[in-house]
Every structure is written in C-alpha cells, then in structure tokens.
Enzyme design. Structure first.
Site, PDB file in Angstrom:
ATOM      1  N   PRO A 108      15.254  16.761   7.875  1.00 30.60           N
ATOM      2  CA  PRO A 108      13.936  17.033   8.457  1.00 30.60           C
ATOM      3  C   PRO A 108      12.821  16.956   7.411  1.00 30.60           C
ATOM      4  O   PRO A 108      13.085  16.992   6.198  1.00 30.60           O
ATOM      5  CB  PRO A 108      14.084  18.461   8.974  1.00 30.60           C
ATOM      6  CG  PRO A 108      15.021  19.098   7.975  1.00 30.60           C
ATOM      7  CD  PRO A 108      15.990  18.007   7.583  1.00 30.60           C
ATOM      8  N   ASN A 157      12.080  20.800   5.455  1.00 26.22           N
ATOM      9  CA  ASN A 157      12.883  21.230   4.294  1.00 26.22           C
ATOM     10  C   ASN A 157      13.612  20.007   3.734  1.00 26.22           C
ATOM     11  O   ASN A 157      14.841  19.957   3.733  1.00 26.22           O
ATOM     12  CB  ASN A 157      13.906  22.295   4.706  1.00 26.22           C
ATOM     13  CG  ASN A 157      13.268  23.471   5.417  1.00 26.22           C
ATOM     14  OD1 ASN A 157      12.460  24.197   4.853  1.00 26.22           O
ATOM     15  ND2 ASN A 157      13.626  23.666   6.681  1.00 26.22           N
ATOM     16  N   GLY A 188      14.240  18.142  14.756  1.00 26.63           N
ATOM     17  CA  GLY A 188      13.631  18.512  16.025  1.00 26.63           C
ATOM     18  C   GLY A 188      14.632  18.505  17.171  1.00 26.63           C
ATOM     19  O   GLY A 188      15.731  17.943  17.075  1.00 26.63           O
ATOM     20  N   GLY A 232      19.481  23.906  17.543  1.00 26.86           N
ATOM     21  CA  GLY A 232      18.307  23.890  18.383  1.00 26.86           C
ATOM     22  C   GLY A 232      17.130  24.564  17.699  1.00 26.86           C
ATOM     23  O   GLY A 232      17.220  24.989  16.551  1.00 26.86           O
ATOM     24  N   CYS A 265      13.230  27.591  10.226  1.00 27.66           N
ATOM     25  CA  CYS A 265      13.374  27.843  11.663  1.00 27.66           C
ATOM     26  C   CYS A 265      13.854  29.246  11.991  1.00 27.66           C
ATOM     27  O   CYS A 265      13.730  29.691  13.138  1.00 27.66           O
ATOM     28  CB  CYS A 265      14.300  26.814  12.301  1.00 27.66           C
ATOM     29  SG  CYS A 265      15.937  26.730  11.542  1.00 27.66           S
ATOM     30  N   GLU A 289       7.998  28.468  19.576  1.00 25.38           N
ATOM     31  CA  GLU A 289       8.254  28.357  18.136  1.00 25.38           C
ATOM     32  C   GLU A 289       7.002  27.825  17.446  1.00 25.38           C
ATOM     33  O   GLU A 289       6.414  26.832  17.883  1.00 25.38           O
ATOM     34  CB  GLU A 289       9.428  27.416  17.867  1.00 25.38           C
ATOM     35  CG  GLU A 289       9.764  27.288  16.385  1.00 25.38           C
ATOM     36  CD  GLU A 289      10.847  26.270  16.112  1.00 25.38           C
ATOM     37  OE1 GLU A 289      11.736  26.561  15.294  1.00 25.38           O
ATOM     38  OE2 GLU A 289      10.806  25.176  16.714  1.00 25.38           O
ATOM     39  N   LEU A 333      21.917  26.005  10.725  1.00 24.23           N
ATOM     40  CA  LEU A 333      22.345  27.251  11.355  1.00 24.23           C
ATOM     41  C   LEU A 333      22.767  26.973  12.794  1.00 24.23           C
ATOM     42  O   LEU A 333      21.935  26.677  13.656  1.00 24.23           O
ATOM     43  CB  LEU A 333      21.196  28.280  11.326  1.00 24.23           C
ATOM     44  CG  LEU A 333      20.512  28.494   9.967  1.00 24.23           C
ATOM     45  CD1 LEU A 333      19.403  29.542  10.092  1.00 24.23           C
ATOM     46  CD2 LEU A 333      21.512  28.897   8.901  1.00 24.23           C
TER      47      LEU A 333
END
Length: 503
Positions: free
Chosen positions: A118, A121, A201, A219, A252, A342, A421
């Site tokens: 991503p 990070n 994403g 997710g 996240c 979020e 995660l």
C-alpha cells in the site's frame, strides 16, 4: 522479435517473467538449511536498519502521507522488531515432534508470494513481507501502489542486494516496475502465484480473494475506542492521541471514533481539549463532512495522512495552530455518515451513550457497518466489563489500555509484530492472525500407525454389544410379551448396524 509498446502488455509480460523466474528460484531456496535461511533474513534486516531514515524520507516525500520521523519507527519495527520475533522460529525441515502420538511435522513452503504493497505504509510493508516470506522459504514478487512505486522499488532493490550477498538464490525477490491494473491482475491470477498477501484498499483485497489463487487479505479498519468511566481518563486520551497522530493516522488499526458514557462526557471533553484536540461546532462539522469523502462515499485521498491543521484549512475552518486532532460529535452510523467511517488521518467521531451496555451496542453497530473483524480498543479498569466486550465484539483483536495503531501491530502489546492484520471470517479474511511466517507455509504431517484393523473392530464390537440393563425408576413396567418384542427389535437393529459397518 516483436517489440512491445503497449504499457499494459509490457506490465503483463514483466509480471509473467518475474513469476516464472521466482518459481524456479524458490525451488533452490527450499533446499537451503534453517541456518542459511536465517542468515539471509538477518541480512535483509541489517540492510533495512542501515536505511531506516532514507526509506522513511523517500516514502514521505513521494506519497505526501504521514510523518517522516514516525515512518522511521515503522521501518525499525518492520525490520528489527519483526526479525527478533521470527529469528528463533523453526520454518525448515522437521519443525515439531510428538513422540507420544508418533507424529512429526515438516514445514513446506507455499512457493511464490504475491506481495501487494500500500501507499500508506510502503517501505515498512516491503521490509516486513520480505522477512516473513523468505523466513518461510518462499520467493516473493512485489506489486507497488502506483503513488509509492519509487520508494517501494528502491526498498526492494536494497533488500534484494543484501539477500543475494547472503546466499539467497537469484530471483527469489523481485518487484514489478511497469505498474498497471492489468499487470496487477496478472500477478493475482497467474498459475505461478502460490499465495497472495494483500495489504491495501478494500477493492484490492476483494480482487485478491476473487482471483482464484489462495489469498490472505485484510479489510478496512474502523476501530472504536471506548473510554469506560473507570478508566484513567487522562492516560486514555493521551494514548488515543498518540495513536491517531502517529504517522498522521495512516495505520489501519488506529482509532476512528471515541465512545463515552454520558456521565464521563464532560471529563473526557475537557481532557481532549487540554491535550490539543479541537471539538468542532455543528456548522464546522458539516463543513468538514463535505470534503471527507468523495461523491462515491470513499475516503478522500487528499486528507489521508495529513495533519489536523492542514485538513481544517482545506475545509475552511480556523483552528489553533497546535491542534492535533479534529473531533466531531456524532449520533449516527452508516455508509453515508462520514464521521462513522474509516478516516486515515487525525479526525475522530465522538459518541455519547447512556451506559456501558449502550456503548457496547454502539461499537458493534460501528464495526458491522465498516471494520468488522479488525480491531477495537477499550480503556477501563473494570475487568468484568473488559471481559463482556471481549465476548461480544466482532473483532480479531480487542486492545486494552493501549494505543490502537501501535497495539494492533504488536508494538505496545505482545501480539505478533505484523503489518498485515487478519480480520477473520467475519471480516472476509481467511485468518484472524497477525500474519507471520507460520501463515506462509504448510505443514506435512507424518503419522506412524499405532493400531490394527482388528483392534478397531474389537472396540466397535465391544461398544455395540453393550446393552443397557438398568431401568430408570420412572419407567412404566411392561408385560413380558412386550419386553420380548422390544428385545427382538433391538437385536435386529444391532445386527443391521453390524452389517452396515462390515463387522
């Protein structure tokens, strides 16, 4: 030979070539000993450690997200902390033995990992995924996010160079340089891809799971933080602010909303303001809502990883220059309720509920709308309430009295250090783990025989031949003819059962 000119075709061909070469190289990697694998991992860690600040600055400058000094910490975490957590793991050959049960287990690498990286990070995720993939005996092909491609490509180059010098077979680590949607789709669907490790994403994670190849994806996070009335309020607020401002909130697992009981509202509000948060007025909240989400109700990328002051200026809101977080009082939850979603930046929703039971219900509502299976945080000294939350919340990690961002990844907790995660089945993921090398290998179980067929037959015969003889006191007494008839029926049933079992 025909020279390719179309960028999509070039990307597809590059991806196919990298995967083909990685598959061949992984066969050689799988022949290395545990010591050789560990030497390579140590070299990857050392190379990352030597470039912590450079990688952090590159990521910050290229993406515009976050804070460079915080990215240094993330790079350190992804290298030294992750390495320390995995260096003693057995991931090659026989990894466990049970003498009593006469079973032993052999680690089997999965093959070639597709590592989606991503923009939030980028360098830290490359370091982390390189370490856990190689530790498990897998090759890895990275797919960079387009807005972070240069820092990702450079990070892979540096790590690969160090790994090759330490004995890694060539092509066990590679990175796509011609980045297109078609090339990424090829990486996901290609038969040489053994497993997709997707961090990014929601759309990318869904694409990974629908590719036809095995995938581990995560997710979105949307973790609420409940400050229960027994909590140390000043410390709870500090930890939430530390978390939400760390790298400007792009992790996240960071908090997305605060929930308090009505009797704690004043105390929590005062502490938030004391520690640099700005409580938006109703009109200011509406102003901010207009630019938090796109017309399609996805997160506005222009606010991701930016400071609270920067975001306030974008929305035309005047705030003190020392403002750390923007907070909007909210009472609703939904796809079209921006503050309940979020927000990968220093913005928090603030919910006020009658009691902890209502706070419990509200947190479940928030998670079920977005972020289910991911992370929640509770600040409390009441162990019974903490247990109630643990039993009922649809999350894979409930963090207690700790910052969400750093607690979720294993920085301030003893969870496995990870930047991927799992969200469990409820969150659409194959696992609820913090992903480690153990998630990137299979186990071949070698089992010795411990009994013969005759023993199984004898056991079943003994079980079938046992007929109840004692009668309950409450049973009505039957006449002899009826009892004889029941015995005959029972004998017939047992005889048929023996025949079906071929005994």
């Amino acid at each position: 030979m025909v020279q390719l000119a179309d960028k999509d075709l070039i990307s597809i061909q590059e991806t196919r070539t990298l995967l083909k070469n990685a598959k061949k190289a992984q066969v050689a990697l799988a022949q290395l000993s545990q010591g050789q694998i560990d030497t390579i991992c140590e070299a990857i860690k050392d190379a990352a450690m030597a470039n912590l600040e450079r990688f952090a600055k590159m990521a910050n400058e290229e993406t515009g997200f976050g804070v460079a000094k915080d990215k240094v910490i993330k790079n350190y975490f992804a290298s030294q902390v992750v390495y320390d957590s995995i260096k003693e793991m057995k991931t090659v050959g026989i990894v466990s033995t049970d003498e009593a049960k006469k079973i032993f287990e052999v680690a089997v690498p999965m093959g070639v990992i597709a590592g989606l990286i991503p923009s939030t990070n980028p360098t830290s995720t490359v370091i982390y995924k390189a370490l856990i993939a190689i530790k498990a005996g897998n090759a890895i092909v990275f797919s960079p996010h387009p807005s972070a491609q240069h820092c990702i490509i450079e990070t892979v180059r540096v790590l690969k160079e160090a790994a090759l010098a330490a004995g890694m077979p060539a092509d066990c680590m590679a990175c796509v340089t011609e980045i297109t949607m078609e090339g990424t789709a090829e990486l996901l669907k290609n038969k040489d891809t053994s497993l997709i490790l997707a961090t990014g994403g929601e759309a990318m994670v869904k694409a990974a799971y629908s590719s036809g190849n095995p995938a581990i994806g995560v997710g979105p996070g949307n973790g609420p933080a409940f400050i229960e009335k027994s909590a140390d309020i000043a410390l709870a607020v500090k930890q939430i602010i530390d978390s939400k401002t760390f790298d400007n909130g792009v992790i996240c697992a960071s908090e997305q909303s605060i929930i308090v009981e009505k009797e704690s509202q004043v105390a929590v509000t005062k502490e938030l303001e004391k520690q640099g948060c700005y409580i938006l007025s109703a009109d200011e909240k509406k102003q901010l809502e207009t630019m938090m989400m796109t017309p399609r109700m996805t997160m506005n990328p222009k606010i991701v990883g930016k400071t609270a002051v920067y975001i306030a200026e974008m929305a035309g809101i005047q705030v003190p220059p020392e403002t750390r977080i923007l907070i909007g009082i909210e009472s609703q939850v939904g796809h079209n309720i921006a503050f309940s979603r979020e927000k990968l930046c220093p913005i928090l929703a603030f919910y006020i509920e009658d009691d902890w039971q209502k706070a419990c219900e509200r947190s479940i509502e928030i998670l079920n709308k977005e972020g289910v299976g991911h992370t929640m945080i509770i600040h409390s000294r009441d162990q019974q309430i903490i247990k109630e939350f643990a039993l009922k919340k649809p999350v894979s990690r409930l963090l207690v009295n700790t910052p969400g961002a750093l607690g979720g990844v294993g920085g301030t907790t003893n969870l496995i250090p990870a930047f991927t995660l799992g969200c469990g089945a409820v969150g659409g993921s194959i696992t609820s783990d913090n992903i480690s090398p153990l998630n990137l290998l299979n186990l071949r179980r070698v089992a010795y025989g411990v009994k013969e067929l005759e023993e199984i037959r004898d056991t079943i015969n003994s079980a079938i031949d046992l007929k109840p003889t004692a009668k309950r006191v409450s049973e009505p007494k039957l006449d002899q003819a009826t009892e004889d008839q029941l015995d005959r029926v029972t004998d017939i049933i047992f005889e048929k059962l023996k025949n079906q079992l071929n005994i």
